[in-house]
Scaffold this motif. Structure first.
Motif, short mmCIF file in Angstrom:
data_model
loop_
_atom_site.label_atom_id
_atom_site.label_comp_id
_atom_site.label_asym_id
_atom_site.label_seq_id
_atom_site.Cartn_x
_atom_site.Cartn_y
_atom_site.Cartn_z
N VAL A 1 0.84 -1.22 0.00
CA VAL A 1 0.00 0.00 0.00
C VAL A 1 0.87 1.26 0.00
N TYR A 2 1.87 1.30 0.84
CA TYR A 2 2.68 2.50 0.98
C TYR A 2 3.57 2.70 -0.25
N THR A 3 3.89 3.97 -0.44
CA THR A 3 4.85 4.35 -1.49
C THR A 3 5.76 5.42 -0.91
N GLY A 4 6.81 5.78 -1.64
CA GLY A 4 7.66 6.88 -1.23
C GLY A 4 8.37 6.65 0.09
N ALA A 5 8.39 7.69 0.93
CA ALA A 5 9.14 7.66 2.19
C ALA A 5 8.56 6.63 3.15
N ALA A 6 7.21 6.49 3.19
CA ALA A 6 6.60 5.51 4.09
C ALA A 6 7.01 4.09 3.70
N LEU A 7 7.08 3.81 2.40
CA LEU A 7 7.49 2.48 1.96
C LEU A 7 8.96 2.23 2.32
N GLN A 8 9.81 3.23 2.16
CA GLN A 8 11.23 3.07 2.52
C GLN A 8 11.39 2.77 4.01
N SER A 9 10.58 3.44 4.83
CA SER A 9 10.66 3.20 6.28
C SER A 9 10.24 1.78 6.63
N VAL A 10 9.22 1.26 5.96
CA VAL A 10 8.77 -0.11 6.21
C VAL A 10 9.87 -1.09 5.79
N GLN A 11 10.51 -0.84 4.65
CA GLN A 11 11.60 -1.71 4.19
C GLN A 11 12.78 -1.68 5.16
N LEU A 12 13.09 -0.51 5.71
CA LEU A 12 14.16 -0.42 6.71
C LEU A 12 13.79 -1.17 7.98
N ALA A 13 12.51 -1.11 8.33
CA ALA A 13 12.06 -1.86 9.51
C ALA A 13 12.21 -3.36 9.28
N ARG A 14 11.93 -3.84 8.06
CA ARG A 14 12.10 -5.25 7.75
C ARG A 14 13.59 -5.64 7.85
N GLY A 15 14.46 -4.74 7.35
CA GLY A 15 15.90 -5.03 7.44
C GLY A 15 16.36 -5.09 8.89
N ALA A 16 15.89 -4.16 9.73
CA ALA A 16 16.27 -4.17 11.15
C ALA A 16 15.75 -5.43 11.83
N LEU A 17 14.54 -5.85 11.45
CA LEU A 17 13.97 -7.06 12.02
C LEU A 17 14.79 -8.29 11.62
N ALA A 18 15.31 -8.27 10.39
CA ALA A 18 16.15 -9.38 9.94
C ALA A 18 17.45 -9.44 10.73
N ASN A 19 17.90 -8.28 11.20
CA ASN A 19 19.11 -8.20 12.01
C ASN A 19 18.82 -8.37 13.50
N LYS A 20 17.61 -8.76 13.81
CA LYS A 20 17.18 -8.97 15.20
C LYS A 20 17.22 -7.68 16.02
N ASP A 21 17.17 -6.53 15.32
CA ASP A 21 17.20 -5.24 16.01
C ASP A 21 15.77 -4.74 16.14
N LEU A 22 15.12 -5.18 17.24
CA LEU A 22 13.70 -4.82 17.42
C LEU A 22 13.53 -3.32 17.68
N PHE A 23 14.51 -2.74 18.34
CA PHE A 23 14.39 -1.30 18.62
C PHE A 23 14.34 -0.49 17.33
N MET A 24 15.29 -0.73 16.46
CA MET A 24 15.30 0.01 15.20
C MET A 24 14.09 -0.35 14.33
N ALA A 25 13.66 -1.58 14.44
CA ALA A 25 12.46 -1.98 13.69
C ALA A 25 11.27 -1.14 14.15
N ARG A 26 11.14 -0.98 15.51
CA ARG A 26 10.03 -0.14 16.02
C ARG A 26 10.21 1.31 15.56
#
Length: 205
Positions: free
Chosen positions: A165-190
């Protein structure tokens, strides 16, 4: 017998050749024939007859001229009436043509307005649908943040919905959250999920 018959014939011839006797009132003198030519047509003099014929001919000629002038006047009036009707017909034809053009233009404008209204409604419908989808994605991300706070990293479905659904900056933030989650970094994911929600609410999607 023959002698008697012959005498009778001679006497008849002599009587026929004798001058006519004057009437008994012979005292009245017989009228003397006039040297003037006798009138014709029952006593009307020839000069009078010719004058009457000439007057009749002149009257007929005058009547014919009057009738001719009347017919000319009627013809002129008819021509003027015809010309006026032709001018009126030409004006009517011009007005009719102009009205047809105006009706066509009006029809084109109505068609354009209808198409524009249809596009507007379609745009509004899509915008409403997208707003619903964004609101649902935002709600899912909010729930995902709560899951991360409780230590549960199972938020993959919420991230996938937001990415569709998201595009632009919101989509980039979601993708960064997925990357942080993959790195087990729950804080950065939040953190990135919080940024994605703010950007979506601000319309940066």
């Amino acid at each position: 017998m023959k002698w008697v018959a012959l005498c009778g014939v001679l006497g008849a011839v002599a009587w026929a050749q004798a001058p006519a006797k004057a009437p008994r009132d012979a005292g009245v003198a017989a009228p003397v024939a006039s040297a003037t030519k006798a009138p014709v047509d029952g006593g009307v003099p020839p000069a009078a007859t010719e004058a009457a014929a000439k007057a009749k001919a002149e009257a007929e000629a005058l009547s014919a001229r009057i009738e001719l002038e009347r017919m000319k006047a009627e013809l002129a009036a008819l021509k003027e009436r015809t010309a006026m009707l032709e001018r009126q017909a030409a004006q009517t034809e011009a007005i009719t043509s102009q009205l047809e053009k105006m009706n066509k233009q009006l029809g084109d404008v109505k068609t354009q307005l209808a198409e524009s209204e249809e596009r507007r409604q379609e745009t509004a419908r899509r915008a409403a649908e997208r707003k619903v989808q964004i609101d649902q994605s935002t709600a899912s991300l909010t729930a995902a943040m709560q899951s991360l706070e409780s230590g549960s990293p199972n938020i993959g479905a919420a991230l996938s919905q937001a990415e569709s659904v998201y595009t632009g900056a919101a989509l980039q933030s979601v993708q960064l959250a997925r990357g942080a989650l993959a790195n087990k970094d729950l804080f950065m994911a939040r953190y990135y999920l919080s940024a994605a929600i703010a950007q979506a609410e601000a319309g940066r999607f």
